[in-house]
Design a protein around this motif. Structure first.
Motif, PDB file in Angstrom:
ATOM      1  N   UNK A   1       0.829  -1.202   0.000  1.00 43.96           N
ATOM      2  CA  UNK A   1       0.000   0.000   0.000  1.00 43.96           C
ATOM      3  C   UNK A   1       0.872   1.263   0.000  1.00 43.96           C
ATOM      4  N   UNK A   2       1.945   1.237   0.804  1.00 46.82           N
ATOM      5  CA  UNK A   2       2.866   2.382   0.846  1.00 46.82           C
ATOM      6  C   UNK A   2       3.542   2.571  -0.506  1.00 46.82           C
ATOM      7  N   UNK A   3       3.877   1.474  -1.182  1.00 45.67           N
ATOM      8  CA  UNK A   3       4.513   1.549  -2.497  1.00 45.67           C
ATOM      9  C   UNK A   3       3.586   2.229  -3.497  1.00 45.67           C
ATOM     10  N   UNK A   4       2.307   1.870  -3.462  1.00 47.71           N
ATOM     11  CA  UNK A   4       1.348   2.496  -4.389  1.00 47.71           C
ATOM     12  C   UNK A   4       1.181   3.987  -4.106  1.00 47.71           C
ATOM     13  N   UNK A   5       1.156   4.335  -2.815  1.00 46.69           N
ATOM     14  CA  UNK A   5       1.039   5.747  -2.447  1.00 46.69           C
ATOM     15  C   UNK A   5       2.262   6.522  -2.914  1.00 46.69           C
ATOM     16  N   UNK A   6       3.446   5.904  -2.803  1.00 47.75           N
ATOM     17  CA  UNK A   6       4.677   6.561  -3.241  1.00 47.75           C
ATOM     18  C   UNK A   6       4.687   6.734  -4.756  1.00 47.75           C
ATOM     19  N   UNK A   7       4.165   5.762  -5.482  1.00 44.25           N
ATOM     20  CA  UNK A   7       4.079   5.882  -6.938  1.00 44.25           C
ATOM     21  C   UNK A   7       3.159   7.035  -7.341  1.00 44.25           C
ATOM     22  N   UNK A  48      -3.326  12.698   1.779  1.00 45.26           N
ATOM     23  CA  UNK A  48      -2.690  11.421   2.099  1.00 45.26           C
ATOM     24  C   UNK A  48      -1.296  11.703   2.620  1.00 45.26           C
ATOM     25  N   UNK A  49      -0.944  11.029   3.716  1.00 43.68           N
ATOM     26  CA  UNK A  49       0.327  11.279   4.373  1.00 43.68           C
ATOM     27  C   UNK A  49       1.073   9.960   4.531  1.00 43.68           C
ATOM     28  N   UNK A  50       2.343   9.956   4.130  1.00 50.77           N
ATOM     29  CA  UNK A  50       3.186   8.774   4.273  1.00 50.77           C
ATOM     30  C   UNK A  50       4.398   9.168   5.113  1.00 50.77           C
ATOM     31  N   UNK A  51       4.571   8.483   6.248  1.00 46.91           N
ATOM     32  CA  UNK A  51       5.608   8.845   7.216  1.00 46.91           C
ATOM     33  C   UNK A  51       6.536   7.656   7.432  1.00 46.91           C
ATOM     34  N   UNK A  52       7.820   7.905   7.378  1.00 53.33           N
ATOM     35  CA  UNK A  52       8.803   6.879   7.718  1.00 53.33           C
ATOM     36  C   UNK A  52       8.671   6.577   9.211  1.00 53.33           C
ATOM     37  N   UNK A  81       6.225  12.481   3.290  1.00 53.32           N
ATOM     38  CA  UNK A  81       5.703  12.978   2.012  1.00 53.32           C
ATOM     39  C   UNK A  81       4.186  13.044   2.101  1.00 53.32           C
ATOM     40  N   UNK A  82       3.607  13.928   1.310  1.00 54.63           N
ATOM     41  CA  UNK A  82       2.151  14.095   1.347  1.00 54.63           C
ATOM     42  C   UNK A  82       1.598  14.402  -0.037  1.00 54.63           C
ATOM     43  N   UNK A 128      -7.165  13.216   7.133  1.00 49.58           N
ATOM     44  CA  UNK A 128      -6.234  12.751   6.102  1.00 49.58           C
ATOM     45  C   UNK A 128      -5.981  11.257   6.286  1.00 49.58           C
ATOM     46  N   UNK A 129      -5.680  10.573   5.185  1.00 50.42           N
ATOM     47  CA  UNK A 129      -5.220   9.182   5.276  1.00 50.42           C
ATOM     48  C   UNK A 129      -3.785   9.205   5.789  1.00 50.42           C
ATOM     49  N   UNK A 130      -3.508   8.457   6.846  1.00 51.55           N
ATOM     50  CA  UNK A 130      -2.163   8.426   7.411  1.00 51.55           C
ATOM     51  C   UNK A 130      -1.612   7.006   7.291  1.00 51.55           C
ATOM     52  N   UNK A 131      -0.430   6.887   6.702  1.00 51.96           N
ATOM     53  CA  UNK A 131       0.222   5.593   6.542  1.00 51.96           C
ATOM     54  C   UNK A 131       1.662   5.703   7.019  1.00 51.96           C
ATOM     55  N   UNK A 132       2.184   4.583   7.522  1.00 49.69           N
ATOM     56  CA  UNK A 132       3.575   4.515   7.942  1.00 49.69           C
ATOM     57  C   UNK A 132       4.290   3.473   7.096  1.00 49.69           C
ATOM     58  N   UNK A 133       5.590   3.667   6.906  1.00 48.88           N
ATOM     59  CA  UNK A 133       6.365   2.722   6.115  1.00 48.88           C
ATOM     60  C   UNK A 133       7.712   2.502   6.787  1.00 48.88           C
ATOM     61  N   UNK A 134       8.173   1.270   6.757  1.00 46.80           N
ATOM     62  CA  UNK A 134       9.469   0.938   7.334  1.00 46.80           C
ATOM     63  C   UNK A 134      10.594   1.365   6.408  1.00 46.80           C
ATOM     64  N   UNK A 135      11.722   1.713   6.986  1.00 45.12           N
ATOM     65  CA  UNK A 135      12.895   2.093   6.185  1.00 45.12           C
ATOM     66  C   UNK A 135      13.392   0.913   5.365  1.00 45.12           C
ATOM     67  N   UNK A 136      13.068  -0.320   5.810  1.00 44.22           N
ATOM     68  CA  UNK A 136      13.503  -1.515   5.083  1.00 44.22           C
ATOM     69  C   UNK A 136      12.680  -1.768   3.823  1.00 44.22           C
ATOM     70  N   UNK A 137      11.469  -1.205   3.761  1.00 45.50           N
ATOM     71  CA  UNK A 137      10.611  -1.396   2.591  1.00 45.50           C
ATOM     72  C   UNK A 137      11.141  -0.565   1.426  1.00 45.50           C
ATOM     73  N   UNK A 138      10.912  -1.021   0.177  1.00 47.45           N
ATOM     74  CA  UNK A 138      11.394  -0.245  -0.986  1.00 47.45           C
ATOM     75  C   UNK A 138      10.915   1.201  -0.970  1.00 47.45           C
ATOM     76  N   UNK A 139       9.629   1.399  -0.631  1.00 48.65           N
ATOM     77  CA  UNK A 139       9.107   2.779  -0.592  1.00 48.65           C
ATOM     78  C   UNK A 139       9.745   3.571   0.543  1.00 48.65           C
ATOM     79  N   UNK A 140      10.129   2.889   1.626  1.00 49.86           N
ATOM     80  CA  UNK A 140      10.699   3.576   2.777  1.00 49.86           C
ATOM     81  C   UNK A 140      11.994   4.282   2.461  1.00 49.86           C
ATOM     82  N   UNK A 141      12.836   3.652   1.651  1.00 51.53           N
ATOM     83  CA  UNK A 141      14.116   4.277   1.289  1.00 51.53           C
ATOM     84  C   UNK A 141      13.877   5.569   0.515  1.00 51.53           C
TER      85      UNK A 141
END
Length: 361
Positions: free
Chosen positions: A256-262, A293-297, A346-347, A324-337
């Protein structure tokens, strides 16, 4: 968030946080004056004060909360307060204690004045949660279930009614049953929009079902197989108990984080004023209610700098207050880097804003 039980007459809710998102939700839900009960570890001194030995003793305590904060360098939430219930032999009543709440740790939250509806809704549904579909099948029965952070719901089940092993019609009947199961699962996938499907069971039947199901699934849905000892409802529960679904849902959150980053990167190239990145920019946008939409490491929640942690908490509360939609992503995930390279936050914005000197077309 898995909700184990609710007793709203006494203001009690038992939960198990399953993701970093859930840990942050608990941070916003647990307030000063609440009672929190959980299994914890406390340093206990034996003998005269200043002499004798000490030991870390596991025990169940209830504390009256004074404050909560994220612990630096970990994904844990620290809950600090005065002990109001605990083993009398250790003399802990009336003393301060800090609990560390991590993913997978059961706790009970009691609000003496009752649960406000808004806070209860946060626990019950934190935005669009990633879903997985579980299929448990053997040669006798099957069950199809939908798993989300809050729990598992069986949506279809049935029997295969196969002829005996020596009956020449058994293979045709098996193919028919597999086709019915695959069609049923495909319908559930279309309705529930999961990010992955797990087909579980003993022996090779699960592989046959997965092979028949694969062409019926959208390309975005990942398909996995796993071993359990039986099919049907019991097989679903076995799959869940083994913890496989927890890791599957974590992977679903990463997808889900990957799609948001795309989506963010696409807008950054075409409509740069519809996005924001770095803590300064996103906090400015959030203060205007512009964050959609908010994506936070997840590392930002426990940043070593307390001022950064304070500003991240302010950002999350602002975003939450404007739905807002709030999502978290790990630094180990591709989107996290990629999020880390952009300042950890990012928002995607509801409307174009000129932030940080960006030129808007």
């Amino acid at each position: 968030m898995k909700i184990l039980s609710k007793n709203l007459k006494r203001g009690s809710v038992k939960v198990v946080p399953e993701t970093t998102d859930d840990i942050w939700v608990l941070h916003t839900v647990i307030q000063p004056g609440d009672l929190v009960r959980a299994r914890t570890v406390r340093e206990v001194h034996f003998g005269e004060r200043g002499s004798g030995r000490s030991s870390r003793v596991p025990m169940t305590l209830t504390i009256r909360v004074e404050k909560t904060e994220f612990q630096a360098f970990t994904t844990r939430l620290r809950v600090r307060g005065v002990v109001v219930e605990g083993p009398e032999k250790y003399g802990v009543l009336g003393k301060y204690h800090t609990m560390s709440i991590d993913v997978g740790r059961e706790l009970e939250i009691v609000k003496p004045k009752g649960w406000p509806r808004s806070l209860l809704e946060k626990l019950e549904s934190r935005g669009p949660q990633p879903a997985a579909v579980i299929v448990a099948v053997d040669y006798d029965e099957y069950a199809v279930a939908v798993a989300r952070g809050q729990g598992v719901r069986v949506v279809a089940e049935g029997s295969l009614h196969l002829p005996g092993k020596d009956d020449p019609s058994r293979e045709d009947a098996l193919r028919e049953s597999v086709a019915v199961i695959a069609k049923t699962v495909a319908g559930v996938v279309e309705r529930e929009n999961p990010l992955l499907v797990v087909v579980a069971g003993p022996g090779s039947l699960k592989d046959i079902v997965a092979e028949r199901l694969h062409p019926l699934l959208p390309s975005r849905v990942k398909l996995y197989t796993d071993n359990v000892s039986m099919g049907g409802h019991a097989g679903v529960l076995e799959e869940v108990r083994r913890g496989v679904m927890r890791s599957a849902l974590r992977e679903a959150a990463a997808i889900q984080a990957e799609r948001l980053m795309e989506e963010f990167e696409r807008l950054l190239a075409k409509e740069p004023c519809r996005v924001a990145y770095t803590l300064d920019q996103v906090l400015e946008a959030a203060s205007m209610g512009a964050v959609e939409k908010l994506l936070v490491l997840d590392e930002m929640l426990h940043h070593p700098d307390p001022e950064v942690r304070r500003r991240v908490d302010e950002l999350l509360r602002l975003a939450d207050s404007t739905r807002a939609e709030i999502h978290f992503v790990s630094a180990e995930a591709p989107a996290g880097a990629r999020v880390k390279s952009l300042g950890g936050v990012v928002a995607i914005l509801r409307y174009a804003l000129q932030l940080g000197g960006k030129a808007c077309a």
